[in-house]
Every structure is written in structure tokens, then in C-alpha cells.
Design a protein around this motif. Structure first.
Motif, PDB file in Angstrom:
ATOM      1  N   MET A   1       0.853  -1.185   0.000  1.00 48.23           N
ATOM      2  CA  MET A   1       0.000   0.000   0.000  1.00 48.23           C
ATOM      3  C   MET A   1       0.892   1.239   0.000  1.00 48.23           C
ATOM      4  N   PHE A   2       0.443   2.290  -0.654  1.00 44.47           N
ATOM      5  CA  PHE A   2       1.175   3.559  -0.695  1.00 44.47           C
ATOM      6  C   PHE A   2       0.203   4.663  -0.300  1.00 44.47           C
ATOM      7  N   GLN A   3       0.565   5.448   0.700  1.00 41.60           N
ATOM      8  CA  GLN A   3      -0.296   6.549   1.151  1.00 41.60           C
ATOM      9  C   GLN A   3       0.140   7.835   0.460  1.00 41.60           C
ATOM     10  N   PHE A   4      -0.864   8.651   0.039  1.00 43.12           N
ATOM     11  CA  PHE A   4      -0.539   9.904  -0.640  1.00 43.12           C
ATOM     12  C   PHE A   4      -1.639  10.931  -0.417  1.00 43.12           C
ATOM     13  N   ASN A   5      -1.310  12.179  -0.660  1.00 40.52           N
ATOM     14  CA  ASN A   5      -2.261  13.290  -0.662  1.00 40.52           C
ATOM     15  C   ASN A   5      -2.213  13.938  -2.028  1.00 40.52           C
ATOM     16  N   ILE A   6      -3.312  14.504  -2.439  1.00 38.72           N
ATOM     17  CA  ILE A   6      -3.361  15.194  -3.725  1.00 38.72           C
ATOM     18  C   ILE A   6      -3.204  16.685  -3.464  1.00 38.72           C
ATOM     19  N   GLU A   7      -2.239  17.286  -4.125  1.00 39.82           N
ATOM     20  CA  GLU A   7      -1.972  18.713  -3.926  1.00 39.82           C
ATOM     21  C   GLU A   7      -3.147  19.558  -4.394  1.00 39.82           C
ATOM     22  N   GLY A   8      -3.439  20.589  -3.636  1.00 43.88           N
ATOM     23  CA  GLY A   8      -4.488  21.515  -4.014  1.00 43.88           C
ATOM     24  C   GLY A   8      -5.880  21.094  -3.589  1.00 43.88           C
ATOM     25  N   SER A   9      -6.048  19.856  -3.142  1.00 41.40           N
ATOM     26  CA  SER A   9      -7.372  19.417  -2.689  1.00 41.40           C
ATOM     27  C   SER A   9      -7.421  19.497  -1.174  1.00 41.40           C
ATOM     28  N   ALA A  10      -8.554  19.134  -0.624  1.00 45.39           N
ATOM     29  CA  ALA A  10      -8.693  19.120   0.831  1.00 45.39           C
ATOM     30  C   ALA A  10      -7.665  18.155   1.415  1.00 45.39           C
ATOM     31  N   THR A  11      -7.507  18.189   2.685  1.00 47.08           N
ATOM     32  CA  THR A  11      -6.498  17.349   3.330  1.00 47.08           C
ATOM     33  C   THR A  11      -7.025  15.938   3.559  1.00 47.08           C
ATOM     34  N   VAL A  12      -7.484  15.309   2.485  1.00 44.54           N
ATOM     35  CA  VAL A  12      -7.977  13.943   2.558  1.00 44.54           C
ATOM     36  C   VAL A  12      -6.838  13.007   2.162  1.00 44.54           C
ATOM     37  N   PRO A  13      -6.447  12.096   3.034  1.00 42.68           N
ATOM     38  CA  PRO A  13      -5.408  11.135   2.645  1.00 42.68           C
ATOM     39  C   PRO A  13      -6.007  10.008   1.810  1.00 42.68           C
ATOM     40  N   TYR A  14      -5.222   9.501   0.888  1.00 39.29           N
ATOM     41  CA  TYR A  14      -5.644   8.405   0.015  1.00 39.29           C
ATOM     42  C   TYR A  14      -4.634   7.275   0.122  1.00 39.29           C
ATOM     43  N   ILE A  15      -5.065   6.078  -0.287  1.00 43.07           N
ATOM     44  CA  ILE A  15      -4.151   4.946  -0.373  1.00 43.07           C
ATOM     45  C   ILE A  15      -4.206   4.374  -1.782  1.00 43.07           C
ATOM     46  N   LEU A  16      -3.072   3.885  -2.236  1.00 44.58           N
ATOM     47  CA  LEU A  16      -2.945   3.204  -3.521  1.00 44.58           C
ATOM     48  C   LEU A  16      -2.514   1.787  -3.201  1.00 44.58           C
ATOM     49  N   ILE A  17      -3.218   0.806  -3.740  1.00 39.27           N
ATOM     50  CA  ILE A  17      -2.923  -0.601  -3.459  1.00 39.27           C
ATOM     51  C   ILE A  17      -2.563  -1.308  -4.759  1.00 39.27           C
ATOM     52  N   HIS A  18      -1.449  -2.032  -4.729  1.00 40.72           N
ATOM     53  CA  HIS A  18      -1.037  -2.847  -5.886  1.00 40.72           C
ATOM     54  C   HIS A  18      -1.456  -4.283  -5.581  1.00 40.72           C
ATOM     55  N   LEU A  19      -2.539  -4.742  -6.212  1.00 39.91           N
ATOM     56  CA  LEU A  19      -3.079  -6.080  -5.993  1.00 39.91           C
ATOM     57  C   LEU A  19      -2.427  -7.083  -6.931  1.00 39.91           C
ATOM     58  N   GLU A  20      -2.751  -8.355  -6.710  1.00 40.23           N
ATOM     59  CA  GLU A  20      -2.288  -9.422  -7.609  1.00 40.23           C
ATOM     60  C   GLU A  20      -2.811  -9.163  -9.021  1.00 40.23           C
ATOM     61  N   ASP A  21      -2.261  -9.849  -9.997  1.00 38.28           N
ATOM     62  CA  ASP A  21      -2.650  -9.727 -11.414  1.00 38.28           C
ATOM     63  C   ASP A  21      -2.467  -8.306 -11.933  1.00 38.28           C
ATOM     64  N   ASN A  22      -1.548  -7.572 -11.338  1.00 36.84           N
ATOM     65  CA  ASN A  22      -1.205  -6.204 -11.750  1.00 36.84           C
ATOM     66  C   ASN A  22      -2.407  -5.260 -11.751  1.00 36.84           C
ATOM     67  N   LYS A  23      -3.313  -5.431 -10.778  1.00 41.56           N
ATOM     68  CA  LYS A  23      -4.450  -4.531 -10.612  1.00 41.56           C
ATOM     69  C   LYS A  23      -4.080  -3.463  -9.593  1.00 41.56           C
ATOM     70  N   TRP A  24      -4.529  -2.251  -9.848  1.00 42.26           N
ATOM     71  CA  TRP A  24      -4.269  -1.115  -8.959  1.00 42.26           C
ATOM     72  C   TRP A  24      -5.594  -0.539  -8.492  1.00 42.26           C
ATOM     73  N   ARG A  25      -5.696  -0.215  -7.212  1.00 36.42           N
ATOM     74  CA  ARG A  25      -6.902   0.400  -6.655  1.00 36.42           C
ATOM     75  C   ARG A  25      -6.488   1.559  -5.751  1.00 36.42           C
ATOM     76  N   SER A  26      -7.353   2.572  -5.699  1.00 36.42           N
ATOM     77  CA  SER A  26      -7.095   3.726  -4.845  1.00 36.42           C
ATOM     78  C   SER A  26      -8.385   4.110  -4.121  1.00 36.42           C
ATOM     79  N   PHE A  27      -8.267   4.359  -2.816  1.00 36.83           N
ATOM     80  CA  PHE A  27      -9.407   4.704  -1.974  1.00 36.83           C
ATOM     81  C   PHE A  27      -9.030   5.827  -1.022  1.00 36.83           C
ATOM     82  N   GLU A  28     -10.062   6.496  -0.473  1.00 32.10           N
ATOM     83  CA  GLU A  28      -9.815   7.417   0.636  1.00 32.10           C
ATOM     84  C   GLU A  28      -9.340   6.584   1.812  1.00 32.10           C
ATOM     85  N   GLN A  29      -8.460   7.153   2.613  1.00 28.88           N
ATOM     86  CA  GLN A  29      -7.924   6.400   3.738  1.00 28.88           C
ATOM     87  C   GLN A  29      -8.773   6.556   5.000  1.00 28.88           C
TER      88      GLN A  29
END
Length: 172
Positions: free
Chosen positions: A78-106
Motif C-alpha cells: 500500500m502507498f499513502q498519498f495526498n493530492i496537492e491543491g485538494s482538501a487534506t484527505v489522505p488516500y491509499i494506492l494498493i497494488h493487488l495481484e494480477d497487476n491490478k491497482w486500486r485507490s481509496f480514501e484512507q
């Protein structure tokens, strides 16, 4: 000769001649006054929240935003990140099996605790109240969360990972 009573009474009592019973007594009028002030302050606070939500709505995420390089996040991590210029909502990026990527609010949809991805069970966990989410869709699997995690669409370009608002979010 000195008075016996003056020897037993401390000097500060003569400077502050207030009886303890009178100092701790609160009249009904004073109680009602403070209760009214407190209730008024709560009403003003709630009014401010309503005005803010009506006249200053949150803007949807626009465009694609760079997160990281594909090589920075191994499979099952999992990789945690924030998007510049947006509200201070943290997000996570997940690298799943079969080279699938998902991103959600944390933030958990129950009480906004920080969620984390657990590769051993392939689920997103809220450690505060043991809520579990599907790592592929963000749907609630178990626990107190009332709804799925807000999801971002992941875009891969030339070894780089970008995110943008999901199509569901844009139609709302």
C-alpha cells in the motif's frame, strides 16, 4: 490582650469574607442563563455548518494527478498519498495481484479512522473498530462501517500511476 478568636482565624479570611456556602450556590436564574448561552452557541455552530455546506460545497476532483512510479509499490503493498491543491484527505494506492491497482480514501466511513491494506487477508482493515472492506471494490465486508470507501480511478501511463475522480463520483 489579643482575642482568642483572632488567633484561630487565618488572615486571608478577613480579606475574603465570603462564606463557602454562598460561593458554591448557583441560583436557578444563573443556571438558566448559562444553559441558554450554551444552547445558543450550539445553534450558531450548527447554523455555520449548514451555511458552509450550502454555499461552499466541496469540489469534485478534477483531472489526473500523479501519485508515484509503478516500481515504487511492490505487489501486495500500500502507498499513502495526498493530492496537492485538494482538501487534506489522505488516500491509499494498493497494488493487488494480477497487476491490478486500486485507490481509496484512507478514512473509514464509520468514524474516519485511518484504514490500511492487509495483504495477508487481501482486505482493507479499519483497526479502530475492526471494520473490513473489499480491496478490489471498497465494499464493506464486516463491521460497523455504513458504506463503501470512496474510490478513485487509477490510470497507468508509461510506468507512472495517476488517479482521477471515479465515474460514480462525477455523476453525483
Amino acid at each position: 490582650m489579643k482575642d482568642d478568636k483572632s488567633d484561630k482565624t487565618p488572615n486571608w479570611k478577613s480579606d475574603f469574607p465570603i462564606e463557602k456556602k454562598k460561593a458554591t450556590h448557583v441560583s436557578r436564574r444563573e443556571f438558566a442563563k448559562y444553559l441558554g448561552l450554551f444552547s445558543g452557541a450550539l445553534a450558531v455552530g450548527n447554523g455555520a455548518i449548514v451555511i458552509k455546506s450550502l454555499f461552499f460545497p466541496e469540489e469534485n476532483l478534477k483531472g489526473e494527478h500523479f501519485v508515484c512510479n509503478e516500481a515504487d509499490v511492490p505487489v501486495g503493498e500500500m502507498f499513502q498519498f495526498n493530492i496537492e491543491g485538494s482538501a487534506t484527505v489522505p488516500y491509499i494506492l494498493i497494488h493487488l495481484e494480477d497487476n491490478k491497482w486500486r485507490s481509496f480514501e484512507q478514512k473509514c466511513t464509520h468514524l474516519a479512522c485511518a484504514v490500511r491494506y492487509r495483504a495477508d487477508i487481501n482486505q482493507i482493515e479499519c483497526p479502530c473498530h475492526k471494520g473490513y472492506f473489499n480491496a478490489d471494490t471498497g465494499d464493506v465486508i464486516q463491521g460497523p462501517p455504513p458504506r463503501a470507501l470512496p474510490q478513485l480511478t487509477v490510470v497507468r501511463k508509461e510506468g507512472k500511476i495517476f488517479v482521477k475522480a471515479s465515474e460514480k463520483e462525477q455523476t453525483v
